[in-house]
Enzyme design. Structure first.
Site, mmCIF file in Angstrom:
data_model
loop_
_atom_site.group_PDB
_atom_site.id
_atom_site.type_symbol
_atom_site.label_atom_id
_atom_site.label_comp_id
_atom_site.label_asym_id
_atom_site.label_seq_id
_atom_site.Cartn_x
_atom_site.Cartn_y
_atom_site.Cartn_z
ATOM 1 N N LYS A 209 -3.890 6.147 -1.731
ATOM 2 C CA LYS A 209 -4.131 5.855 -0.315
ATOM 3 C C LYS A 209 -2.835 6.137 0.436
ATOM 4 C CE LYS A 209 -3.588 2.972 2.688
ATOM 5 N NZ LYS A 209 -3.215 3.789 3.855
ATOM 6 N N GLU A 284 7.983 -0.965 -4.474
ATOM 7 C CA GLU A 284 9.236 -0.459 -3.894
ATOM 8 C C GLU A 284 9.225 -0.897 -2.440
ATOM 9 O OE1 GLU A 284 11.527 0.925 -5.527
ATOM 10 O OE2 GLU A 284 10.570 1.813 -7.295
ATOM 11 N N CYS A 318 14.189 3.542 3.058
ATOM 12 C CA CYS A 318 14.441 2.172 2.602
ATOM 13 C C CYS A 318 15.803 2.061 1.925
ATOM 14 C CB CYS A 318 13.317 1.692 1.695
ATOM 15 S SG CYS A 318 12.908 2.892 0.454
ATOM 16 N N GLU A 419 15.754 -4.785 8.506
ATOM 17 C CA GLU A 419 15.811 -3.338 8.377
ATOM 18 C C GLU A 419 15.540 -2.714 9.755
ATOM 19 O OE1 GLU A 419 12.824 -2.201 5.559
ATOM 20 O OE2 GLU A 419 14.109 -0.683 4.659
HETATM 21 P P1 ADP Z 1 5.209 0.644 7.315
HETATM 22 O O1 ADP Z 1 5.591 -0.587 8.051
HETATM 23 O O2 ADP Z 1 6.308 1.542 7.033
HETATM 24 O O3 ADP Z 1 4.041 1.366 7.900
HETATM 25 P P2 ADP Z 1 3.543 -0.676 5.448
HETATM 26 O O4 ADP Z 1 3.983 -1.560 4.350
HETATM 27 O O5 ADP Z 1 2.847 -1.294 6.601
HETATM 28 O O6 ADP Z 1 4.815 0.125 5.891
HETATM 29 O O7 ADP Z 1 2.615 0.486 4.896
HETATM 30 C C1 ADP Z 1 2.791 1.115 3.660
HETATM 31 C C2 ADP Z 1 1.428 1.475 3.109
HETATM 32 O O8 ADP Z 1 0.695 0.280 2.884
HETATM 33 C C3 ADP Z 1 0.581 2.330 4.049
HETATM 34 O O9 ADP Z 1 -0.171 3.256 3.260
HETATM 35 C C4 ADP Z 1 -0.330 1.299 4.682
HETATM 36 O O10 ADP Z 1 -1.548 1.850 5.137
HETATM 37 C C5 ADP Z 1 -0.572 0.365 3.512
HETATM 38 N N1 ADP Z 1 -1.028 -0.975 3.868
HETATM 39 C C6 ADP Z 1 -0.709 -1.696 4.961
HETATM 40 N N2 ADP Z 1 -1.342 -2.890 4.929
HETATM 41 C C7 ADP Z 1 -2.083 -2.932 3.806
HETATM 42 C C8 ADP Z 1 -2.975 -3.888 3.201
HETATM 43 N N3 ADP Z 1 -3.214 -5.054 3.760
HETATM 44 N N4 ADP Z 1 -3.541 -3.562 2.018
HETATM 45 C C9 ADP Z 1 -3.302 -2.386 1.425
HETATM 46 N N5 ADP Z 1 -2.481 -1.438 1.943
HETATM 47 C C10 ADP Z 1 -1.883 -1.706 3.118
#
Ligand code: ADP
Length: 515
Positions: A209, A284, A318, A419
């Protein structure tokens, strides 16, 4: 990582085809130019599919807001189909001899290098980073697949001497099974291959995903994976509602492992979700890297290390240093040289030659960087350089942040704790080594750290004292496929790269043989 702005759902079909045109083969060996169509649909069981509802969302260029493609807004139903495809493909894939899994992986890495220019252009269009960095990312991304394809052949077990004469002890390593990878937007290609390479090499099948901001690089890799001969169902890609897809991933006991790169906040949610089926996790997460410059450092090397580590990808990595600590004797020289080196950096669209600072990913990222600069200044920080977020040319968005140097920084400021994910270097003076180490370790995060010294004894002392998973000692760019990448504390669990990465996708089985 910066908070994302979410997906904009729109009407209309996905499936617009993007073209990748192969550049002449690297290494001077020319091939006919070859056109590859990249589907902007989800890949499930070897087929490109729209969301069952037909819903899509837009992928835009952060430099211009140009809509590049519409992609499926998949959800629970498609996630279930992707997991089912991975489950069905697992017995065949894991049964192959390692060399037969390694061969299509090596071909995939080859195809990525052949198409490097086209993949890099696509990456810059959806993510914004300068083209030279995108080219670097494609090579880096391919190197994880090459490395894993080689390691596939070295998944050794063990025999252990028993304390009983009638027993033999065997330790086997076997693929964990179906793996889900959830990846971020800042390295749209490398964060996928760093998981895909070892997972597939180990004999797992997977669903990926990708981040909603940058799914096109994922589709391109998947298209090349099909061309490379990776069988249907072994690799599935699904874009759409992250929370809905995440829920299905953690609810289905078929998924035995989730590898996530992203924010600490989301990582924590995934840890809670993983408890239901006791799913293995590699995480990570965020970092807050310190960058120490000692009086005995080579200052020119420290400045170029600082630029490489802090200003790559407009500060959106990161492992970016977030806190610079410079010893009093070289403070003025370091700050002056850093500001002088940053000033001429060209800001603009990543597609334009000569640009070395591209846009921030979205408006939420802009708001965060602006807030960090304003907050620091309101608490007494002074602006040595930059500080402006603007549109550098007609047709470009207001998401470009000047390389920024803040002085007189203290711990009351957000930049000292959170960050920033932007090209902002907060600099602070220190006097003694012990003070610097205490400041550096004063963080809940523990991903990357950097320091510069020419004193051999200090090099060992500081490297051992820093509570971080990665230490760049006189090195601003330690990441590489053959080394273990990962953090301690709130920066995560597990390692990617090096021989260690295979263990993330292997279970240990103990076989006791009675004689
Ligand atoms: P950023 O803040 O850099 O966008 P995130 O941690 O929000 O980082 O996103 C990293 C990945 O995790 C993306 O692919 C995002 O779609 C996914 N993601 C965000 N929220 C969820 C969730 N509740 N469950 C699964 N995947 C998620």
């Amino acid at each position: 990582m910066a908070a994302k702005s979410g997906i904009k759902e729109i009407a209309g079909a996905a499936g617009q085809v993007l073209n990748l045109i192969a550049a002449p083969r690297y290494g001077g060996h020319l091939r006919p130019r070859q056109k590859t169509n990249v589907q902007t649909r989800n890949l499930i069981n070897g087929e490109w599919r729209d969301a069952p509802s037909g819903a899509t969302f837009e992928v835009t260029n952060p430099a211009t807001d140009e809509v590049i493609a519409k992609v499926p807004n998949g959800g629970a139903e498609q996630a279930k189909a992707a997991i089912a495809a991975a489950r069905a493909a697992l017995p065949g894939w894991r049964a192959l001899p390692a060399a037969e899994r390694a061969a299509p992986l090596a071909r995939l890495a080859d195809l990525m290098l052949e198409q490097r220019e086209a993949l890099a252009t696509l990456l810059t269009r959806e993510q914004g980073k300068p083209l030279a960095e995108s080219r670097g990312e494609i090579s880096y991304a391919a190197s994880f697949i090459t490395w894993a394809a080689e390691e596939a052949k070295r998944v050794y077990g063990e025999t252990v001497p028993s304390s009983r004469p009638d027993q033999r002890i065997l330790v086997l390593r076997q693929p964990v099974g179906v793996v889900a990878a959830i990846t971020p937007w800042n390295f749209p290609s490398a964060m996928i291959t760093r998981k895909l390479g070892p997972a597939l090499a180990a004999g797992c099948t997977m669903i990926v995903k990708p981040a909603e901001q940058t799914p096109l690089s994922a589709f391109a890799i998947a298209e090349l994976a099909l061309q490379a001969g990776i069988p249907a169902g072994v690799l599935n890609i699904i874009t759409g509602d992250a929370a809905a897809i995440g829920q299905v991933i953690f609810a289905d006991p078929t998924v035995r492992k989730v590898s996530f790169t992203g924010s600490t906040e989301v990582g924590q949610k995934l840890m809670v979700a993983a408890a239901a089926n006791v799913v293995r996790l590699s995480l990570e997460l965020g970092g807050h890297a310190p960058f120490l410059v000692f009086d005995d450092a080579n200052i020119d090397a420290a400045v170029s290390g600082a630029i490489k580590s802090k200003f790559r990808n407009a500060g959106q990595t990161c492992v970016c240093p977030n806190r610079f600590f410079v010893q009093a004797g070289v403070y003025d020289e370091f700050v002056a040289k850093l500001a002088a080196a940053l000033e001429p950096m060209q800001i603009g669209s990543g597609l334009d030659e000569g640009v070395s600072v591209g846009p921030l990913i979205d408006d939420a990222a802009v708001a965060k960087v602006r807030d960090h600069i304003d907050d620091a200044r309101s608490h007494g920080a002074t602006l040595r350089l930059g500080g402006k977020i603007f549109s550098p040319a007609a047709g470009l968005t207001e998401r470009f942040c000047q390389p920024t140097v803040l002085e007189n920084v203290n711990t009351s400021m957000k930049v000292s704790h959170e960050e920033t994910f932007g090209p902002v270097a907060p600099v602070r003076r220190f006097t003694h080594e012990a003070e610097a180490i205490e400041l550096a370790n004063d963080s809940p995060y523990g991903l990357a750290s950097y320091f510069y010294t020419r004193d051999n004894a200090r090099l060992w002392r500081v490297a051992e004292a820093l509570e971080y998973g990665i230490v760049g000692a006189n090195d601003g760019g330690p990441s590489t496929a053959q080394a273990p990448f990962g953090g301690v504390k709130m920066s995560g669990i597990g390692r990617e790269g090096g021989r260690y990465v295979m263990h993330e996708y292997l279970d240990i089985k103990y076989v006791s043989i009675g004689l």
